[in-house]
Design a protein around this motif. Structure first.
Motif, PDB file in Angstrom:
ATOM      1  N   GLN A  85       1.893 -58.471   9.406  1.00  0.00           N
ATOM      2  CA  GLN A  85       0.658 -57.700   9.248  1.00  0.00           C
ATOM      3  C   GLN A  85       0.661 -56.493  10.181  1.00  0.00           C
ATOM      4  O   GLN A  85       0.988 -56.600  11.370  1.00  0.00           O
ATOM      5  CB  GLN A  85      -0.563 -58.563   9.541  1.00  0.00           C
ATOM      6  CG  GLN A  85      -1.888 -57.844   9.313  1.00  0.00           C
ATOM      7  CD  GLN A  85      -3.091 -58.729   9.594  1.00  0.00           C
ATOM      8  OE1 GLN A  85      -2.981 -59.703  10.332  1.00  0.00           O
ATOM      9  NE2 GLN A  85      -4.231 -58.398   9.016  1.00  0.00           N
ATOM     10  N   VAL A  86       0.296 -55.357   9.650  1.00  0.00           N
ATOM     11  CA  VAL A  86       0.114 -54.149  10.454  1.00  0.00           C
ATOM     12  C   VAL A  86      -1.287 -53.628  10.197  1.00  0.00           C
ATOM     13  O   VAL A  86      -1.841 -53.800   9.102  1.00  0.00           O
ATOM     14  CB  VAL A  86       1.152 -53.063  10.102  1.00  0.00           C
ATOM     15  CG1 VAL A  86       2.556 -53.518  10.450  1.00  0.00           C
ATOM     16  CG2 VAL A  86       1.070 -52.645   8.642  1.00  0.00           C
ATOM     17  N   THR A  87      -1.858 -53.008  11.210  1.00  0.00           N
ATOM     18  CA  THR A  87      -3.216 -52.467  11.101  1.00  0.00           C
ATOM     19  C   THR A  87      -3.220 -51.022  11.556  1.00  0.00           C
ATOM     20  O   THR A  87      -2.674 -50.691  12.616  1.00  0.00           O
ATOM     21  CB  THR A  87      -4.210 -53.272  11.953  1.00  0.00           C
ATOM     22  OG1 THR A  87      -4.192 -54.638  11.521  1.00  0.00           O
ATOM     23  CG2 THR A  87      -5.616 -52.716  11.815  1.00  0.00           C
ATOM     24  N   CYS A  88      -3.813 -50.173  10.763  1.00  0.00           N
ATOM     25  CA  CYS A  88      -3.932 -48.759  11.111  1.00  0.00           C
ATOM     26  C   CYS A  88      -5.042 -48.584  12.144  1.00  0.00           C
ATOM     27  O   CYS A  88      -6.163 -49.065  11.953  1.00  0.00           O
ATOM     28  CB  CYS A  88      -4.247 -47.948   9.851  1.00  0.00           C
ATOM     29  SG  CYS A  88      -4.662 -46.220  10.155  1.00  0.00           S
ATOM     30  N   ILE A  89      -4.732 -47.895  13.244  1.00  0.00           N
ATOM     31  CA  ILE A  89      -5.754 -47.622  14.251  1.00  0.00           C
ATOM     32  C   ILE A  89      -6.182 -46.164  14.257  1.00  0.00           C
ATOM     33  O   ILE A  89      -7.238 -45.825  14.774  1.00  0.00           O
ATOM     34  CB  ILE A  89      -5.279 -48.018  15.661  1.00  0.00           C
ATOM     35  CG1 ILE A  89      -4.019 -47.248  16.054  1.00  0.00           C
ATOM     36  CG2 ILE A  89      -5.067 -49.513  15.751  1.00  0.00           C
ATOM     37  CD1 ILE A  89      -3.625 -47.461  17.509  1.00  0.00           C
ATOM     38  N   ASP A  90      -5.356 -45.298  13.659  1.00  0.00           N
ATOM     39  CA  ASP A  90      -5.738 -43.889  13.599  1.00  0.00           C
ATOM     40  C   ASP A  90      -4.811 -43.177  12.621  1.00  0.00           C
ATOM     41  O   ASP A  90      -3.716 -43.671  12.306  1.00  0.00           O
ATOM     42  CB  ASP A  90      -5.633 -43.235  14.982  1.00  0.00           C
ATOM     43  CG  ASP A  90      -6.527 -41.997  15.106  1.00  0.00           C
ATOM     44  OD1 ASP A  90      -7.149 -41.619  14.089  1.00  0.00           O
ATOM     45  OD2 ASP A  90      -6.594 -41.419  16.206  1.00  0.00           O
ATOM     46  N   THR A  91      -5.246 -42.037  12.125  1.00  0.00           N
ATOM     47  CA  THR A  91      -4.421 -41.199  11.269  1.00  0.00           C
ATOM     48  C   THR A  91      -4.525 -39.758  11.728  1.00  0.00           C
ATOM     49  O   THR A  91      -5.456 -39.386  12.455  1.00  0.00           O
ATOM     50  CB  THR A  91      -4.852 -41.287   9.789  1.00  0.00           C
ATOM     51  OG1 THR A  91      -6.185 -40.790   9.660  1.00  0.00           O
ATOM     52  CG2 THR A  91      -4.759 -42.703   9.274  1.00  0.00           C
ATOM     53  N   ALA A  92      -3.570 -38.970  11.328  1.00  0.00           N
ATOM     54  CA  ALA A  92      -3.585 -37.546  11.660  1.00  0.00           C
ATOM     55  C   ALA A  92      -2.895 -36.808  10.528  1.00  0.00           C
ATOM     56  O   ALA A  92      -2.309 -37.408   9.620  1.00  0.00           O
ATOM     57  CB  ALA A  92      -2.878 -37.282  12.993  1.00  0.00           C
ATOM     58  N   SER A  93      -2.970 -35.500  10.589  1.00  0.00           N
ATOM     59  CA  SER A  93      -2.326 -34.659   9.587  1.00  0.00           C
ATOM     60  C   SER A  93      -1.404 -33.682  10.294  1.00  0.00           C
ATOM     61  O   SER A  93      -1.808 -33.007  11.247  1.00  0.00           O
ATOM     62  CB  SER A  93      -3.386 -33.898   8.782  1.00  0.00           C
ATOM     63  OG  SER A  93      -2.780 -33.037   7.834  1.00  0.00           O
ATOM     64  N   VAL A  94      -0.154 -33.648   9.856  1.00  0.00           N
ATOM     65  CA  VAL A  94       0.830 -32.721  10.413  1.00  0.00           C
ATOM     66  C   VAL A  94       1.128 -31.667   9.359  1.00  0.00           C
ATOM     67  O   VAL A  94       1.505 -31.991   8.234  1.00  0.00           O
ATOM     68  CB  VAL A  94       2.129 -33.454  10.805  1.00  0.00           C
ATOM     69  CG1 VAL A  94       3.186 -32.456  11.272  1.00  0.00           C
ATOM     70  CG2 VAL A  94       1.854 -34.467  11.893  1.00  0.00           C
TER      71      VAL A  94
END
Length: 292
Positions: free
Chosen positions: A124-133
């Motif tokens: 299991q993996v959980t997203c803690i943040d996203t960004a845009s490059v």
């Protein structure tokens, strides 16, 4: 903040070159992945696609890999990969059971169960943040995961551990992988900021010392690059090359008994380059940037 530090690393490592595709399954993709014991790089694995295959009614790209070109130039089939609406699925060569490799749709707080090639089952993996490059006007999503290894995924590229190694360190602790470089259609789009080359392998203690002793400055450079070669005690005779991000040699020459080189950069465009110096018993590569 930890995530911001990771994002800065990502921004520094992604090169400002034309983006030809954001698809993980683009047939022109290639990944160079360092394999080490955590301290010393032992080999560089290379991954790319070679043709298509049909499994249980689904079309896949055939991913092949080369464990180390210094040992063998053969490519070996390792997985079948397909992509649909931001989800990347794989079938490893030991089974016909499909698993989820990536979910590039993850939002903060959302989880997914994904499979690494070496793990016996999903993790299991959980997203803690996203960004845009942004690269030349094209945006890629970066997904940060909440594990102790600070894993991140970049849309179309995958994990910074390697294309088939997402979540690997949830089940393997005695080896270490990290993505050195990512290419599309032979164009270098990503290079690890700590890498000195897109291909690293076993080196002697003397070679490691030489790699640390070669000096390039200013770096970034604008009009001129100064090079100080290591003191080998028996002269500096060898061949040097400057190589652009496409692997093209843009400048070459020979060195005699000289300690310093002065390279005129006026005619070269901005970007990331490799400086290579080869002698009868050494091959040294270092990275420099042209920025104006």
């Amino acid at each position: 903040m930890q995530v911001k530090r990771l994002l800065i690393t990502v921004l520094a490592a992604i090169l400002t070159l034309p983006v030809l595709s954001q698809q993980f399954t683009d047939q022109h993709n290639q990944w160079n992945v360092a394999n080490s014991n955590g301290w010393t790089v032992k080999s560089t694995e290379m991954y790319r696609y070679s043709g298509d295959t049909l499994i249980l009614g689904n079309n896949y790209r055939k991913m092949v890999y080369q464990p180390d070109s210094s040992i063998s130039t053969e490519w070996y089939y390792i997985a079948a990969v397909r992509e649909e609406n931001g989800y990347v699925y794989g079938v490893f060569n030991r089974t016909e059971e499909e698993c989820l490799l990536y979910d590039f749709n993850l939002l903060p707080g959302e989880s997914a169960y994904i499979q690494s090639i070496w793990c016996s089952g999903p993790t299991q993996v959980t997203c803690i943040d996203t960004a845009s490059v942004e690269i030349n006007g094209t945006s890629r999503r970066v997904i940060f995961l909440n594990d102790t290894f600070e894993e991140r995924w970049t849309e179309g590229i995958g994990s910074h551990f390697g294309p088939l190694y997402a979540s690997l360190y949830m089940c393997v602790t005695d080896i270490y992988h990290h993505l050195l470089c990512y290419y599309n259609d032979n164009q270098l789009l990503y290079m690890d900021p700590d890498a000195i080359s897109c291909y690293e392998t076993n080196v002697s203690a003397q070679q490691e010392t030489l790699n640390h002793q070669i000096k390039l400055w200013p770096n970034p450079a604008a009009m001129e690059l100064q090079v100080e070669l290591p003191d080998m005690g028996s002269g500096y005779s060898g061949i040097y090359e400057a190589v652009n991000s496409s692997g093209m040699v843009i400048l070459s020459g020979t060195t005699g008994n000289t300690l310093h080189l002065y390279i005129n950069l006026v005619s070269f465009p901005e970007g990331i380059y490799l400086f290579r110096w080869q002698t009868y018993n050494s091959n040294i590569t270092s990275k420099f940037i042209i920025s104006r």
